[in-house]
Design a protein around this motif. Structure first.
Motif, short mmCIF file in Angstrom:
data_model
loop_
_atom_site.label_atom_id
_atom_site.label_comp_id
_atom_site.label_asym_id
_atom_site.label_seq_id
_atom_site.Cartn_x
_atom_site.Cartn_y
_atom_site.Cartn_z
N VAL A 90 1.37 -2.36 -3.60
CA VAL A 90 0.74 -3.29 -2.66
C VAL A 90 -0.47 -2.59 -2.05
CG1 VAL A 90 1.06 -4.60 -0.53
CG2 VAL A 90 2.93 -4.44 -2.20
N GLU A 92 -3.25 -1.21 0.43
CA GLU A 92 -3.02 -0.70 1.79
C GLU A 92 -3.25 -1.76 2.85
OE1 GLU A 92 -4.52 2.95 4.67
OE2 GLU A 92 -4.93 3.02 2.53
N ARG A 95 -0.11 -4.02 3.18
CA ARG A 95 1.22 -3.46 3.42
C ARG A 95 1.75 -3.88 4.78
NH1 ARG A 95 -0.20 2.52 0.97
NH2 ARG A 95 -0.45 1.78 -1.17
N ARG A 99 4.52 -8.50 -0.01
CA ARG A 99 5.38 -7.71 -0.89
C ARG A 99 5.02 -8.03 -2.34
NH1 ARG A 99 9.39 -10.63 -3.35
NH2 ARG A 99 9.98 -12.62 -2.42
#
Length: 202
Positions: A90, A92, A95, A99
């Motif tokens: 995923v 950055e 995040r 998901r």
């Protein structure tokens, strides 16, 4: 008198149709990208996608796509896709809120149907499906602006005006994304003088 107030909204999604974009991943599997920045100009559909999104990356490498248009009653399935990404790992900036999901069709409860002239599948449950190919891609303000040539249109038969090639505007209702809320269309208010689907009176 002008009583308008100058504001600075964080988004400008002022009521546009929801699109479910199907593209092809590097391994040949399909990806679905929910989006709402799309408009048609003749046989061209202009799409706006975040440059860092997985669907955008797919299109820069493999230009085939399907523009699937869901109806208002399908909003919950669309929203099931919203927190998912086809990118692994995923990114950055996603995040904590998104998901990784390799099978978005299963996650949303959609059925993949083979396209006829492009590689990614159509979403069988969507009433309108436009097979297309990205012809031009350019970057602007962190987004990709994609001009896609529509190659074939599939329409649910009950939405076609009998004996014509026209979508019946009295029966078709797109899912509208209005400032991050989902809406359908209200009752018809009138029609343009250019309409080709105005019912004739006996």
């Amino acid at each position: 008198m002008d009583d308008h107030v100058a504001i600075t909204p964080s988004i400008l999604y002022f009521g546009t149709p929801v699109v479910l974009l199907t593209t092809e991943n590097a391994d040949g599997t399909p990806n679905i990208t929910p989006m709402s920045s799309a408009w048609a100009l003749g046989e061209v559909v202009v799409l706006g996608l975040a440059r860092t999104g997985h669907g955008a990356r797919n299109l820069t490498e493999r230009p085939d796509l399907v523009i699937n248009l869901p109806g208002p009653d399908q909003w919950a399935a669309v929203e099931r896709l919203a927190p998912l990404t086809g990118a692994n790992p995923v990114p950055e900036h996603k995040r904590g809120r998104f998901r990784y999901e390799p099978d978005k069709f299963a996650a949303a409860g959609w059925t993949g149907v083979p396209a006829e002239v492009v590689r990614p599948p159509r979403i069988g449950e969507c009433p309108l499906q436009l097979e297309a190919r990205a012809a031009e891609i350019r970057e602007r303000a962190g987004f990709l602006v994609i001009e896609a040539d529509v190659l074939r249109v599939h329409c649910a038969p009950d939405l076609v005006v009998p004996g014509t090639q026209h979508v019946d505007p009295a029966k078709w209702s797109p899912l509208i994304y209005n400032f991050r809320h989902y809406f359908g269309l209200g009752a018809q208010l009138g029609h343009s003088f250019r309409s080709e689907t105005v019912p004739t009176r006996a």
